[in-house]
Design a protein around this motif. Sequence first.
Motif, PDB file in Angstrom:
ATOM      1  N   ASP A  48       0.874  -1.167   0.000  1.00  0.00           N
ATOM      2  CA  ASP A  48       0.000   0.000   0.000  1.00  0.00           C
ATOM      3  C   ASP A  48       0.919   1.226   0.000  1.00  0.00           C
ATOM      4  O   ASP A  48       1.988   1.199   0.612  1.00  0.00           O
ATOM      5  CB  ASP A  48      -0.927   0.020   1.212  1.00  0.00           C
ATOM      6  CG  ASP A  48      -2.068   1.015   1.015  1.00  0.00           C
ATOM      7  OD1 ASP A  48      -2.351   1.384  -0.151  1.00  0.00           O
ATOM      8  OD2 ASP A  48      -2.673   1.452   2.009  1.00  0.00           O
ATOM      9  N   VAL A  49       0.501   2.273  -0.682  1.00  0.00           N
ATOM     10  CA  VAL A  49       1.408   3.412  -0.865  1.00  0.00           C
ATOM     11  C   VAL A  49       0.699   4.756  -0.740  1.00  0.00           C
ATOM     12  O   VAL A  49      -0.517   4.853  -0.906  1.00  0.00           O
ATOM     13  CB  VAL A  49       2.065   3.363  -2.269  1.00  0.00           C
ATOM     14  CG1 VAL A  49       2.955   2.162  -2.413  1.00  0.00           C
ATOM     15  CG2 VAL A  49       1.015   3.388  -3.375  1.00  0.00           C
ATOM     16  N   GLN A  50       1.486   5.771  -0.459  1.00  0.00           N
ATOM     17  CA  GLN A  50       1.042   7.165  -0.543  1.00  0.00           C
ATOM     18  C   GLN A  50       2.200   7.982  -1.108  1.00  0.00           C
ATOM     19  O   GLN A  50       3.347   7.714  -0.767  1.00  0.00           O
ATOM     20  CB  GLN A  50       0.754   7.742   0.851  1.00  0.00           C
ATOM     21  CG  GLN A  50      -0.598   7.436   1.415  1.00  0.00           C
ATOM     22  CD  GLN A  50      -0.724   8.021   2.824  1.00  0.00           C
ATOM     23  OE1 GLN A  50       0.164   8.689   3.350  1.00  0.00           O
ATOM     24  NE2 GLN A  50      -1.855   7.755   3.435  1.00  0.00           N
ATOM     25  N   ILE A  75      -2.307   1.556   4.749  1.00  0.00           N
ATOM     26  CA  ILE A  75      -1.846   2.752   5.451  1.00  0.00           C
ATOM     27  C   ILE A  75      -3.052   3.607   5.811  1.00  0.00           C
ATOM     28  O   ILE A  75      -3.825   3.975   4.932  1.00  0.00           O
ATOM     29  CB  ILE A  75      -0.900   3.578   4.552  1.00  0.00           C
ATOM     30  CG1 ILE A  75       0.304   2.730   4.127  1.00  0.00           C
ATOM     31  CG2 ILE A  75      -0.458   4.853   5.255  1.00  0.00           C
ATOM     32  CD1 ILE A  75       1.157   3.378   3.040  1.00  0.00           C
ATOM     33  N   ASP A  76      -3.204   3.898   7.094  1.00  0.00           N
ATOM     34  CA  ASP A  76      -4.289   4.778   7.501  1.00  0.00           C
ATOM     35  C   ASP A  76      -3.823   6.220   7.624  1.00  0.00           C
ATOM     36  O   ASP A  76      -4.490   7.131   7.164  1.00  0.00           O
ATOM     37  CB  ASP A  76      -4.867   4.332   8.857  1.00  0.00           C
ATOM     38  CG  ASP A  76      -5.830   3.169   8.702  1.00  0.00           C
ATOM     39  OD1 ASP A  76      -6.465   3.090   7.628  1.00  0.00           O
ATOM     40  OD2 ASP A  76      -5.942   2.355   9.630  1.00  0.00           O
ATOM     41  N   ILE A  77      -2.675   6.409   8.253  1.00  0.00           N
ATOM     42  CA  ILE A  77      -2.312   7.773   8.648  1.00  0.00           C
ATOM     43  C   ILE A  77      -2.197   8.725   7.467  1.00  0.00           C
ATOM     44  O   ILE A  77      -1.786   8.350   6.374  1.00  0.00           O
ATOM     45  CB  ILE A  77      -1.001   7.833   9.474  1.00  0.00           C
ATOM     46  CG1 ILE A  77       0.143   7.154   8.732  1.00  0.00           C
ATOM     47  CG2 ILE A  77      -1.198   7.213  10.823  1.00  0.00           C
ATOM     48  CD1 ILE A  77       1.479   7.468   9.389  1.00  0.00           C
ATOM     49  N   LYS A  78      -2.584   9.965   7.733  1.00  0.00           N
ATOM     50  CA  LYS A  78      -2.576  11.000   6.693  1.00  0.00           C
ATOM     51  C   LYS A  78      -1.739  12.182   7.153  1.00  0.00           C
ATOM     52  O   LYS A  78      -2.074  13.327   6.890  1.00  0.00           O
ATOM     53  CB  LYS A  78      -4.006  11.485   6.437  1.00  0.00           C
ATOM     54  CG  LYS A  78      -4.964  10.395   6.045  1.00  0.00           C
ATOM     55  CD  LYS A  78      -4.861  10.081   4.570  1.00  0.00           C
ATOM     56  CE  LYS A  78      -5.945   9.108   4.196  1.00  0.00           C
ATOM     57  NZ  LYS A  78      -5.658   8.406   2.959  1.00  0.00           N
ATOM     58  N   THR A  79      -0.669  11.909   7.855  1.00  0.00           N
ATOM     59  CA  THR A  79       0.145  13.013   8.349  1.00  0.00           C
ATOM     60  C   THR A  79       1.327  13.215   7.422  1.00  0.00           C
ATOM     61  O   THR A  79       1.590  12.399   6.551  1.00  0.00           O
ATOM     62  CB  THR A  79       0.694  12.689   9.747  1.00  0.00           C
ATOM     63  OG1 THR A  79       1.563  11.562   9.620  1.00  0.00           O
ATOM     64  CG2 THR A  79      -0.413  12.328  10.703  1.00  0.00           C
TER      65      THR A  79
END
Lengths: 199, 387, 291
Positions: A48-50, A75-79
């Motif tokens: 999973d990637v951002q 990935i949950d975090i959006k920081t």
Amino acid sequence: MEKTVKKRRIFLMEEIKMYEVRFHGRGGQGAVTAATILADAAFHEGKDVQAFPMFGVERRGAPVAAFMRMDTKPIDIKTQIYEPDCVVVLDPTLMSVVDVTKGLKENGKIIINSSKDPKEFNLGKGKVYTIDATEIAIKHGLGTKTNPIVNTAILGAYSKAVGNVKIESIEEAILQNAPRKKEENRKAAVEAYEKTRGE
Amino acid sequence: MVKKVIYGNHAVSYGARDSRVEVIAAYPITPQTQVVELLSEFCASGELKAKFIKVESEHSAMAACVGASAAGARAFTATSSQGLALMHEMLHWASNARHPIVMANINRAMGPPWSIWTDQNDSIAQRDTGWLQFYCSTNQEVYDTTIQAFKICENDKVLLPGMLILDAFVLSHTSEVVDMPPQEEIDEFLPPYEAKYKLDLDDPRAFGGLMFPDWYYELKYKQHRSMEKALKIIEDVGREFGERFGRYYGLVEEYRIDDAEIVLVVSSTVAQTSKEAVDLLRKEGMRIGLVRIRTFRPFPKEKIRKIASKVDMMIVIDRNISFGSEGVFYTETKAALYNEKSRPPVYGVIIGLGGRDVRVEDIMNIAKKGKNNKLEINKINWWGVKL
Amino acid sequence: MKLTIPEEELMYEGTVDCQGCGAGLAMRYALKALGKRTFVVIPACCWSIIAGPFPYSSLQVPLYHTAFETAAVVSSGIKAALEIKGIDATVMAWAGDGGTFDIGIQSLSGAAERNEDIIYVCYDNEAYMNTGIQRSSATPYKAWTTTTPRKYPKARPKKNIDEIMVAHEIPYVATASVAYPEDFIRKLQKAKNIKGTKFIHVLAPCPTGWRSLPEHTIKLARLAVQTCIFPIYEVEDGKYKINIKPKNPKPVEEYLKLQGRFRHLTEEDIKEIQEATNRKWKKLLKKEEFF
Ligand SMILES: Cc1ncc(C[n+]2csc(CCOP(=O)(O)OP(=O)(O)O)c2C)c(N)n1
Ligand code: SF4
Ligand SMILES: [Mg+2]
């Protein structure tokens, strides 16, 4: 706040597989594209990637940063990213203006676009790798002499130095994402992969 | 099926393309521009057979959508902050005229001072214009919600416009994996829009003329009833979407609340970060969960009541502020609970205005403060304010 | 050497505009012309960034940042306040082409019709640059922008804002180019001494959006004039005067070929643009002759 962070690390030692990368470049050099292509390559390997830019106003020539985060689980975090595992420097002249090792994990990696030997960099932490991505880019006709496009070559170096994304996946992602000169970009990455030097 | 790593903004464009929108009227504004740029490419390449009106302002963008919808087309636009505010008059128009227009709004703080970063004050300020509001938390949800929004809004029982909302940069400019089903399957889920009421040569009628006090009031009643009916339609459509595509949606998303004593009430991307915080706090032994409010209009009062009845404490985290009052999700949560026989204490926290990053540690510390009775009740808890 | 323009600098160095930004240059000249007793009003545009983020300002005069569609009317408000308080100063609205030709035209038209005592300067870079190069109604025929892809470049000619302003019968309308600073400065100084609404339209090349080299900015600004694509003239109380008349206008191609935004043009297209340019130039010469 610091305490909770540390605690979390110890607590979750085995579980943390998330890998975070920060790219430093100048506006117009394609740091964001590099982050996106790397994310795409990791995605093709089942991660999973951002990928995201520094949340700001981008001007041609001004220092910019871009980020990539990957994990084997969703990935949950959006920081934003504060403590990268790896830093990629597209333009070494930035190093006099920006603290590129800021927040870098102690055992982190630094990949610099430079013709110098890694030993010549004394950054105080992290393991340095170098690649003359500028030379490679020019050789493959990417950009101009004064404005070479090094973002694909440097990804080849990433693959070699870090090893958590295969060069084949990067090649594939370049072919899919590069707006022009796909083949030249791919070749530049492969050549960089082969020529990357570590400490 | 195509899985791609794309920007949140592009998730909007793909969603609009796959919903086969017929008329687009939009005006550029940071951080929405990529939505519009990709849609222009789709139109230019013929991938999307739509008319794209490149208007001269957002007021005109919404007005053009109103015209298109009045003539029976599926209309779409996207904007952000200043642009949304400039649309204000026409937002009422779209809703009062019962046009099922869908719009994406990228949450961006209102100026001055100029800011391009996220908070919810732009969309919250349009709360009472009669638009459905969906706050999304991932790029996948953005894509999925664009398609669902048309189906919900065009439903005979609803016939209201809908706004899907995503955080500036944290979603709009972040690339994530998005799974896009084949067009045929989407077409089955979302058939072409057949307007029941429209400008029609064979059935000529006038729309929107002067109405005296003897009937205006009834229209408002009906408009509100449609909002209430939308509660069920949103759940039905979310379920049908899930059955077809494997991703279920509803009014709220519940996360680890089964045995929770403390429940965080959150929205947008803060909710995603909060999930990580919940996981970590659970490992430390805290019985905590969260509810993410996805649908803000209509407000899911019943859901909130049900969750509240089982917990000891609720902490509402708002990335918006109604000046002179408090966070708006906080107000609405408390209002939903006021007449309940037993209800937990509800705390209100403001965080991250103007795009200040909201970190896992912030959420964990808020929860711990709550647990230790260190949050103030009946007062705003301003998280991380430097003054 | 004797300078032909005022020496005083009212803009700080080190602004964040791109290399070769015509808009940055235009402001520098404008403040030299108008001097310290000037209030500046800037709606959303590249200049909202160039003017600097909190807590900076790149101008040494009072500056009000305002909403995109409101430059003319906020300026009117400021001028009213100054008048009632007996403060003698110039109010200059400083807007991009988007803020002038498109979203701001309503409030601009209103102010002009009321003949508000302001100088309105439109720096024209022919697209929405601050949001990343989307078309505006000032974008020229056949140009590429991100919302007019090469396959479907802009299908309509540039809106003739100058004639629209002339039609308002305001005392002064003028065009200018950053390649001719003396002319631009003279026009601003003239405008300063006229009561009522003054409209000055200055062409400001944008390397980022025009896909041109930073070092070509002045060359392009000059070529636009020498090819008659962007004629330099003024209309004072309805009287036309062309200030720069190229003896042998250069072919438009010389101007177009230096810009990536025109890269896709065919010979046909260039011919068409040449003809349209000739036609418009002739029309302007006639106007000068008759009015
Ligand atoms: C109501 C509203 N809509 C959209 C925007 C976004 N926006 C800011 S600057 C800009 C473009 C400005 O273009 P122009 O006036 O030509 O100035 P330039 O940036 O080219 O200098 C836009 C669309 C805004 N700030 N307010
Ligand atoms: S985008 Fe163009 S107008 Fe804007 S600062 Fe850069 S060069 Fe100047
Ligand atoms: Mg412009």
